[in-house]
Design a protein around this motif. Structure first.
Motif, PDB file in Angstrom:
ATOM      1  N   GLN A  90     -26.928  -3.190 -15.296  1.00 31.51           N
ATOM      2  CA  GLN A  90     -26.380  -4.421 -15.861  1.00 31.51           C
ATOM      3  C   GLN A  90     -24.962  -4.166 -16.349  1.00 31.51           C
ATOM      4  OE1 GLN A  90     -28.477  -5.511 -19.482  1.00 31.51           O
ATOM      5  NE2 GLN A  90     -28.894  -3.382 -19.945  1.00 31.51           N
ATOM      6  N   MET A  91     -24.218  -5.244 -16.559  1.00 34.01           N
ATOM      7  CA  MET A  91     -22.878  -5.120 -17.132  1.00 34.01           C
ATOM      8  C   MET A  91     -22.970  -5.455 -18.614  1.00 34.01           C
ATOM      9  SD  MET A  91     -19.224  -6.780 -16.112  1.00 34.01           S
ATOM     10  CE  MET A  91     -18.984  -5.601 -14.798  1.00 34.01           C
ATOM     11  N   LEU A  92     -22.441  -4.563 -19.440  1.00 34.10           N
ATOM     12  CA  LEU A  92     -22.427  -4.757 -20.887  1.00 34.10           C
ATOM     13  C   LEU A  92     -21.012  -4.592 -21.407  1.00 34.10           C
ATOM     14  CD1 LEU A  92     -25.576  -2.714 -22.005  1.00 34.10           C
ATOM     15  CD2 LEU A  92     -25.378  -5.187 -21.721  1.00 34.10           C
ATOM     16  N   GLY A  93     -20.751  -5.188 -22.566  1.00 35.08           N
ATOM     17  CA  GLY A  93     -19.460  -5.055 -23.225  1.00 35.08           C
ATOM     18  C   GLY A  93     -19.494  -3.961 -24.264  1.00 35.08           C
TER      19      GLY A  93
ATOM     20  N   GLU B 146     -14.804   6.545 -14.730  1.00 37.74           N
ATOM     21  CA  GLU B 146     -14.078   5.323 -14.375  1.00 37.74           C
ATOM     22  C   GLU B 146     -14.914   4.392 -13.499  1.00 37.74           C
ATOM     23  OE1 GLU B 146     -10.071   3.527 -12.252  1.00 37.74           O
ATOM     24  OE2 GLU B 146     -10.502   5.657 -12.024  1.00 37.74           O
ATOM     25  N   ALA B 147     -15.703   4.938 -12.602  1.00 41.13           N
ATOM     26  CA  ALA B 147     -16.505   4.101 -11.701  1.00 41.13           C
ATOM     27  C   ALA B 147     -17.487   3.201 -12.449  1.00 41.13           C
ATOM     28  CB  ALA B 147     -17.253   4.977 -10.703  1.00 41.13           C
ATOM     29  N   ASP B 148     -17.839   3.560 -13.688  1.00 40.67           N
ATOM     30  CA  ASP B 148     -18.747   2.738 -14.505  1.00 40.67           C
ATOM     31  C   ASP B 148     -18.044   1.531 -15.112  1.00 40.67           C
ATOM     32  OD1 ASP B 148     -20.782   4.698 -14.192  1.00 40.67           O
ATOM     33  OD2 ASP B 148     -20.099   5.770 -15.988  1.00 40.67           O
ATOM     34  N   ILE B 149     -16.724   1.545 -15.132  1.00 36.81           N
ATOM     35  CA  ILE B 149     -15.946   0.545 -15.867  1.00 36.81           C
ATOM     36  C   ILE B 149     -15.518  -0.576 -14.933  1.00 36.81           C
ATOM     37  CG2 ILE B 149     -13.893   0.152 -17.281  1.00 36.81           C
ATOM     38  CD1 ILE B 149     -14.051   3.220 -17.947  1.00 36.81           C
ATOM     39  N   GLY B 150     -15.948  -1.792 -15.247  1.00 37.53           N
ATOM     40  CA  GLY B 150     -15.574  -2.951 -14.439  1.00 37.53           C
ATOM     41  C   GLY B 150     -14.214  -3.502 -14.803  1.00 37.53           C
ATOM     42  N   ALA B 151     -13.910  -3.546 -16.087  1.00 35.85           N
ATOM     43  CA  ALA B 151     -12.643  -4.108 -16.545  1.00 35.85           C
ATOM     44  C   ALA B 151     -12.408  -3.720 -17.993  1.00 35.85           C
ATOM     45  CB  ALA B 151     -12.639  -5.632 -16.407  1.00 35.85           C
TER      46      ALA B 151
ATOM     47  N   LYS C  60     -28.063   1.585 -19.620  1.00 32.28           N
ATOM     48  CA  LYS C  60     -28.330   1.661 -21.054  1.00 32.28           C
ATOM     49  C   LYS C  60     -28.629   0.270 -21.610  1.00 32.28           C
ATOM     50  CE  LYS C  60     -25.340   5.619 -21.832  1.00 32.28           C
ATOM     51  NZ  LYS C  60     -24.174   6.128 -22.554  1.00 32.28           N
ATOM     52  N   GLN C  61     -29.238   0.260 -22.771  1.00 32.92           N
ATOM     53  CA  GLN C  61     -29.463  -0.971 -23.514  1.00 32.92           C
ATOM     54  C   GLN C  61     -28.325  -1.143 -24.523  1.00 32.92           C
ATOM     55  OE1 GLN C  61     -32.077  -3.049 -22.707  1.00 32.92           O
ATOM     56  NE2 GLN C  61     -32.219  -1.555 -21.051  1.00 32.92           N
TER      57      GLN C  61
END
Length: 120
Positions: A2-5, A39-44, A99-100
């Motif tokens: 999932q994408m999380l902030g 870095e590959a985990d980071i969308g923006a 992760k949660q």
């Protein structure tokens, strides 16, 4: 997945390019280390600065100093709320993770530590 902030903030020692880049680089390295990211985990990354910081773009630290050439980056200024802390750099990092939310580690450094207390 999932994408999380993931949030973080720090303060620059002064309104100079090197101070802004140094503070931003330190913050990003701490966020990456605390959350075991690459870095590959980071969308923006969305950076904001208080209006007293205008000597450099914080995103330049990610692009130039960390070499994050393929990550979407954006800079903006904060709303100038009277009495708010000065020289603050904030980041919202959107990450792809298994992760949660409760397992994420936000990072607040230097003068930005007062932005977070156990109650907020």
């Amino acid at each position: 997945m999932q994408m999380l902030g993931l949030r973080g903030a720090t303060s620059a020692d002064s309104n100079t390019g090197p101070a802004i880049l140094d503070a931003t680089e330190e913050l990003l390295k701490e966020l990456v280390a605390a959350n075991d990211l690459v870095e590959a985990d980071i969308g923006a990354l969305f950076f904001s600065v208080t209006n007293d910081l205008n000597a450099e773009f914080p995103a330049k630290a990610a692009r130039v100093r960390l070499g994050w050439e393929t990550t979407a980056l954006m800079d903006c200024t904060e709303i100038p709320v009277p009495g708010a802390p000065e020289f603050v750099i904030r980041v919202l990092m959107l990450i792809n993770t298994n992760k949660q939310k409760k397992d994420l580690h936000y990072v607040y450094l230097k003068g930005a530590t007062k932005l977070r207390t156990p109650s907020n």
